[in-house]
Design a protein around this motif. Structure first.
Motif, PDB file in Angstrom:
ATOM      1  N   MET A   1       0.856  -1.183   0.108  1.00 29.86           N
ATOM      2  CA  MET A   1       0.064   0.101  -0.033  1.00 29.86           C
ATOM      3  C   MET A   1       1.036   1.331   0.054  1.00 29.86           C
ATOM      4  O   MET A   1       1.779   1.309   0.624  1.00 29.86           O
TER       5      MET A   1
ATOM      6  N   GLU B   1      -2.695   9.740  -9.873  1.00 34.39           N
ATOM      7  CA  GLU B   1      -3.301   8.612 -10.433  1.00 34.39           C
ATOM      8  C   GLU B   1      -2.984   8.169 -11.899  1.00 34.39           C
ATOM      9  O   GLU B   1      -3.603   7.238 -12.760  1.00 34.39           O
TER      10      GLU B   1
ATOM     11  N   TYR C   1     -10.412   7.095  -1.508  1.00 35.97           N
ATOM     12  CA  TYR C   1      -9.086   6.606  -2.286  1.00 35.97           C
ATOM     13  C   TYR C   1      -8.466   5.426  -0.842  1.00 35.97           C
ATOM     14  O   TYR C   1      -7.362   5.893  -0.589  1.00 35.97           O
ATOM     15  N   SER C   2      -9.050   4.830  -0.204  1.00 36.18           N
ATOM     16  CA  SER C   2      -8.631   3.843   0.731  1.00 36.18           C
ATOM     17  C   SER C   2      -7.518   2.814   0.377  1.00 36.18           C
ATOM     18  O   SER C   2      -6.998   2.234   1.185  1.00 36.18           O
ATOM     19  N   GLN C   3      -7.177   3.034  -0.884  1.00 31.34           N
ATOM     20  CA  GLN C   3      -6.202   1.933  -1.432  1.00 31.34           C
ATOM     21  C   GLN C   3      -4.951   2.583  -1.059  1.00 31.34           C
ATOM     22  O   GLN C   3      -3.843   1.801  -1.157  1.00 31.34           O
ATOM     23  N   TYR C   4      -4.797   3.685  -0.607  1.00 30.20           N
ATOM     24  CA  TYR C   4      -3.621   4.400   0.091  1.00 30.20           C
ATOM     25  C   TYR C   4      -3.487   4.595   1.263  1.00 30.20           C
ATOM     26  O   TYR C   4      -4.745   4.900   1.980  1.00 30.20           O
TER      27      TYR C   4
END
Length: 281
Positions: free
Chosen positions: A1, A200, A24-27
């Motif tokens: 992550m 992104e 943007y919870s992937q970060y």
């Protein structure tokens, strides 16, 4: 992550990024205020960066008190120049990405057409000079950086022109606003989204970019729009900059040309009125 560090977390831009980060919870987001990232203490700053070890830095922190900078030159340059130099050096040595926020105040304001990124810089106040020194140091230490020059930033957070006008228009029967400084406002929420979109984007294309909302207006015209959306009855008058002297000289014309950022990163930039309206909803 991937770990994204946002400096100046309590500022306008940092606060808007904090809201957007929920999408943007992937970060892993780290929102650092001035105690966690200490831009005026370079030795401590280096230790803090090495402790956090970010993969990406959105450098939204800075010394922004334009008038006070005239008497606090050393502090302005420490934060806007030397701290930026150190952050850029860290990102270069650790293969991290950097998006750094700069300003239209790097220009002298004598142009009559929208300024592009290649226009000659020539700041007319200490704040602008410190920010330009930061740009130069940033690209020298890490040529892979992205620098975004913006102007007239406002949001529902922090101190800014819109919030000041909202307060004055409710307190007073009349306000006077300078009508001979031309540019375009930037809604911090729009800029925050643009920063994420750039990060992104499939390709990282370094360099300097301009970003503000669309439109060419004076501060007086901006105040009229604030009056309109706020439904205030206050009388708004236009005055010259000479009638409203400030410690730091302001550029008379600093409208930014956004063709580069729109073309390369395929960004759709709203008109200033469209964005201002969002703040009032």
């Amino acid at each position: 992550m991937k770990k994204i560090l946002v400096t100046g977390a309590n500022g306008q831009l940092g606060s808007e990024l904090a809201i957007l980060s929920a999408n943007y919870s992937q970060y892993e987001w780290i929102f650092a205020d001035r105690t966690q990232i200490t831009l005026d203490d370079l030795e401590l700053l280096e230790i803090q960066l090495n402790q956090i070890q970010p993969d990406v830095i959105f450098n939204c922190g800075g010394y922004t008190a334009v008038d006070k900078a005239e008497t606090e030159k050393e502090l302005a340059f420490t934060i806007n120049h030397r701290a930026v130099e150190l952050i850029a050096k860290y990102t270069q040595e650790n293969n991290a990405k950097l998006i750094h926020i700069s300003t239209d105040y790097v220009f002298n304001g004598t142009s009559s057409i929208a300024l592009n990124e290649d226009e000659k810089t020539n700041p007319i106040n200490v704040y602008g000079a410190s920010k330009r020194a930061g740009e130069i140091a940033c690209l020298k230490e890490n040529p892979n950086s992205i620098i975004i020059r913006t102007s007239w930033v406002y949001s529902k957070f922090g101190n800014n022109f819109v919030k000041t006008m909202q307060r004055l228009m409710q307190e007073r029967e009349a306000v006077n606003v300078v009508n001979d400084q031309i540019g375009s406002p930037t809604y911090a929420a729009d800029l925050a989204q643009a920063m994420i979109d750039i990060f992104e984007f499939p390709e990282w294309i370094p360099g300097i970019y301009n970003y503000s909302n669309e439109g060419e207006i004076s501060w007086y015209e901006f105040a009229l729009s604030i009056k309109e959306f706020g439904g205030y009855s206050c009388n708004v008058g236009g005055i010259s900059s000479a009638s409203y002297p400030t410690p730091a000289k302001r550029p008379e014309f600093s409208l930014l040309d956004k063709k580069k950022i729109k073309t390369i990163y395929n960004l759709d930039i709203p008109n200033y009125k469209e964005s201002l309206k969002k703040m009032f909803i």
